[in-house]
Design a protein around this motif. Structure first.
Motif, PDB file in Angstrom:
ATOM      1  N   PRO A  40       0.819  -1.231   0.000  1.00 31.98           N
ATOM      2  CA  PRO A  40       0.000   0.000   0.000  1.00 31.98           C
ATOM      3  C   PRO A  40       0.847   1.274   0.000  1.00 31.98           C
ATOM      4  O   PRO A  40       0.310   2.364  -0.066  1.00 31.98           O
ATOM      5  N   TYR A  41       2.169   1.129   0.064  1.00 33.59           N
ATOM      6  CA  TYR A  41       3.045   2.300   0.185  1.00 33.59           C
ATOM      7  C   TYR A  41       3.761   2.638  -1.117  1.00 33.59           C
ATOM      8  O   TYR A  41       4.869   3.135  -1.106  1.00 33.59           O
ATOM      9  N   LEU A  42       3.125   2.317  -2.251  1.00 32.44           N
ATOM     10  CA  LEU A  42       3.760   2.599  -3.538  1.00 32.44           C
ATOM     11  C   LEU A  42       3.086   3.763  -4.249  1.00 32.44           C
ATOM     12  O   LEU A  42       1.871   3.911  -4.204  1.00 32.44           O
ATOM     13  N   ASP A  43       3.933   4.549  -4.899  1.00 35.13           N
ATOM     14  CA  ASP A  43       3.424   5.610  -5.763  1.00 35.13           C
ATOM     15  C   ASP A  43       3.856   5.237  -7.175  1.00 35.13           C
ATOM     16  O   ASP A  43       5.041   5.200  -7.476  1.00 35.13           O
ATOM     17  N   ILE A  44       2.881   4.899  -8.034  1.00 35.37           N
ATOM     18  CA  ILE A  44       3.205   4.399  -9.372  1.00 35.37           C
ATOM     19  C   ILE A  44       2.774   5.404 -10.428  1.00 35.37           C
ATOM     20  O   ILE A  44       1.629   5.856 -10.440  1.00 35.37           O
ATOM     21  N   THR A  45       3.727   5.759 -11.301  1.00 31.43           N
ATOM     22  CA  THR A  45       3.375   6.648 -12.411  1.00 31.43           C
ATOM     23  C   THR A  45       3.822   5.997 -13.714  1.00 31.43           C
ATOM     24  O   THR A  45       4.859   5.345 -13.771  1.00 31.43           O
ATOM     25  N   GLY A  48       7.272   2.811 -16.549  1.00 31.96           N
ATOM     26  CA  GLY A  48       6.646   3.165 -15.285  1.00 31.96           C
ATOM     27  C   GLY A  48       7.696   3.489 -14.239  1.00 31.96           C
ATOM     28  O   GLY A  48       8.837   3.024 -14.320  1.00 31.96           O
ATOM     29  N   THR A  49       7.329   4.313 -13.264  1.00 25.47           N
ATOM     30  CA  THR A  49       8.207   4.583 -12.130  1.00 25.47           C
ATOM     31  C   THR A  49       7.462   4.222 -10.859  1.00 25.47           C
ATOM     32  O   THR A  49       6.327   4.654 -10.658  1.00 25.47           O
ATOM     33  N   ILE A  50       8.114   3.389 -10.061  1.00 27.56           N
ATOM     34  CA  ILE A  50       7.507   2.994  -8.794  1.00 27.56           C
ATOM     35  C   ILE A  50       8.316   3.622  -7.683  1.00 27.56           C
ATOM     36  O   ILE A  50       9.535   3.460  -7.617  1.00 27.56           O
ATOM     37  N   PHE A  51       7.643   4.335  -6.818  1.00 28.42           N
ATOM     38  CA  PHE A  51       8.323   4.913  -5.657  1.00 28.42           C
ATOM     39  C   PHE A  51       7.829   4.206  -4.407  1.00 28.42           C
ATOM     40  O   PHE A  51       6.628   4.183  -4.145  1.00 28.42           O
ATOM     41  N   ASN A  52       8.759   3.571  -3.704  1.00 27.47           N
ATOM     42  CA  ASN A  52       8.414   2.922  -2.448  1.00 27.47           C
ATOM     43  C   ASN A  52       8.529   3.966  -1.340  1.00 27.47           C
ATOM     44  O   ASN A  52       9.620   4.377  -0.959  1.00 27.47           O
ATOM     45  N   GLU A  69      12.568   2.151 -12.095  1.00 25.63           N
ATOM     46  CA  GLU A  69      11.988   2.358 -13.420  1.00 25.63           C
ATOM     47  C   GLU A  69      11.669   0.975 -13.978  1.00 25.63           C
ATOM     48  O   GLU A  69      12.535   0.099 -14.023  1.00 25.63           O
ATOM     49  N   VAL A  70      10.428   0.777 -14.370  1.00 30.02           N
ATOM     50  CA  VAL A  70       9.992  -0.573 -14.759  1.00 30.02           C
ATOM     51  C   VAL A  70       9.190  -0.540 -16.063  1.00 30.02           C
ATOM     52  O   VAL A  70       8.741   0.518 -16.509  1.00 30.02           O
ATOM     53  N   SER A  71       9.028  -1.722 -16.629  1.00 22.96           N
ATOM     54  CA  SER A  71       8.255  -1.832 -17.865  1.00 22.96           C
ATOM     55  C   SER A  71       6.760  -1.766 -17.542  1.00 22.96           C
ATOM     56  O   SER A  71       6.354  -2.019 -16.408  1.00 22.96           O
TER      57      SER A  71
END
Ligand SMILES: [Mn+2]
Length: 406
Positions: A15-20, A28-32, A40-42
């Protein structure tokens, strides 16, 4: 190909992810939010995480997504490893919030954390518990920078700058890498104070349970409640020695408000400690000043007023503390006189000299089982010189010299 998918536990997106998702790059960028790390992810990874916004099995994912199962397995393993996907049957965030971030400029040039370490230094850069200044949060960084900039690398030192007894006690700590600098607890400015205290407690519990002797560098004094709570859970007969100008049993109008679980601060952390059933007795040394007018000790609280302690030291009289019990020491640097240590948020005149503190240590600490300690309320914002840092370093070394290591 993965054929055995009979055991397929439920998984859940943290629940602590910020996904753009960027329209330009398609990535995509996932911020924990908890670890502070970003990835940085596909788009496929983003889809996988999205799939697990409700608890689901990997089997269900295999049915849903048009990707080779073994590739999905690899992706899921990666996401789990980094705390981005969680097993909802375990206590979610607890597994990864106790992140201690290694530091490059380790204090005194000691080694980084390893399993054989006995004494473990951990910085807790948290200052929001102090109502006057948050500058205490800077101290764990500041003291290491000072140590590094002045080349105070003590690993091979003979410590002859100290008296022989102190030197003899310090040498074994620095030999064979028994003392390590673990780093700083990760604290993000966006985190709630309640969440930070929970993290402090969790990190300290892990160290105490592993039999390590931690030396915590604060931070403001509010951090000592979760630290002492953790110590008392491992050592149920815990006794506390508290050096401070203040009793830290003060009430304020905020105490009745439980905003997001926050019910303690730097001025009342000891009230909370005294409520812990495993905390047996608390011995306070250095209490003084108008803030303490009319103070009456609570159950388990033993107040040794500053002027009485000075007099007793002059007369060479001993303080009567129980033997053969575990002790935790919490050291608020404002116990020292402000002329000796000016960098603290709530100074009170008439404090101990450095010599008196040394005498007090040598009277109270030898032969005791010291299970851990903290040094708090050093605040670089109140001292443009590095006097505070140097005095704090000496206190730190002297306290460490009393740690019982094998
Ligand atoms: Mn204080």
């Amino acid at each position: 190909m993965i054929t055995d998918v009979s055991v397929s536990p439920l998984l859940l997106k943290s629940p602590y992810l910020d996904i753009t998702l960027s329209n330009q790059t398609g990535k995509g960028t996932i911020f924990n939010m908890i670890s502070g790390k970003s990835y940085e992810v596909s788009p496929a990874i983003v889809s996988i995480l999205d799939f697990f916004r409700q608890p689901a099995t990997t089997d269900a994912l295999f049915d849903e997504m048009d990707i080779e199962n073994d590739q999905l397995e690899l992706a899921i393993a990666y996401l789990q490893r980094n705390g981005l996907l969680l097993d909802p049957s375990t206590e979610g965030w607890e597994r990864f919030t106790a992140d201690v971030m290694a530091v490059k400029n380790r204090i005194f040039g000691v080694d980084a954390y390893h399993e054989r370490a006995e004494a473990v230094i951990v910085g807790i850069p948290f200052g929001k518990g102090n109502g006057k200044s948050m500058g205490g949060a800077k101290f764990p960084f500041h003291i290491r920078e000072f140590s590094q900039n002045n080349n105070l690398l003590l690993k091979g030192a003979d410590f002859l700058l100290f008296d022989e007894l102190t030197a003899t006690r310090l040498q074994p700590l620095f030999q064979n890498s028994k003392l390590v600098d673990y780093g700083n607890l990760f604290v993000n400015a966006n985190e709630s104070t309640a969440f930070v205290y929970a993290k402090i407690h969790h990190m300290a519990s892990q160290l105490f349970k592993a039999g390590k002797i931690p030396a915590f560098i604060g931070g403001d004094h509010s951090i000592s409640y979760p630290l002492i709570k953790a110590a008392s859970e491992t050592y149920p007969n815990l006794h506390v020695i508290h050096f401070d100008a203040h009793t830290d049993t003060y009430g304020s109008r905020y105490d009745s408000i439980s905003h997001w679980g926050k019910v303690h601060h730097y001025g009342n952390f000891m009230t909370k400690c005294l409520e812990l059933s495993n905390v047996q007795q608390v011995y306070q040394f250095g209490i003084r000043g108008f803030a303490n007018a009319g103070t009456r000790p609570r159950p388990k609280q033993h107040i040794h007023w500053c002027h009485q302690v000075s007099e007793q030291l002059r007369q060479g009289k001993r303080f009567d503390l129980p033997d053969d019990v575990p002790y935790y020491v919490t050291f608020d640097v404002d116990v020292l006189d402000p002329t000796v240590l000016p960098g603290t948020a709530t100074p009170i005149p008439g404090g101990f000299s450095l010599e008196e503190i040394k005498q007090l240590f040598s009277q109270l600490l030898p032969g005791r089982q010291l299970v851990g300690f903290d040094l708090v309320e050093a605040n670089p914002d109140f001292d443009s010189t590095d006097l505070t840092t140097q005095v704090a370093m000496e206190i730190l070394l002297r306290l460490m010299s009393y740690l019982t290591i094998s």
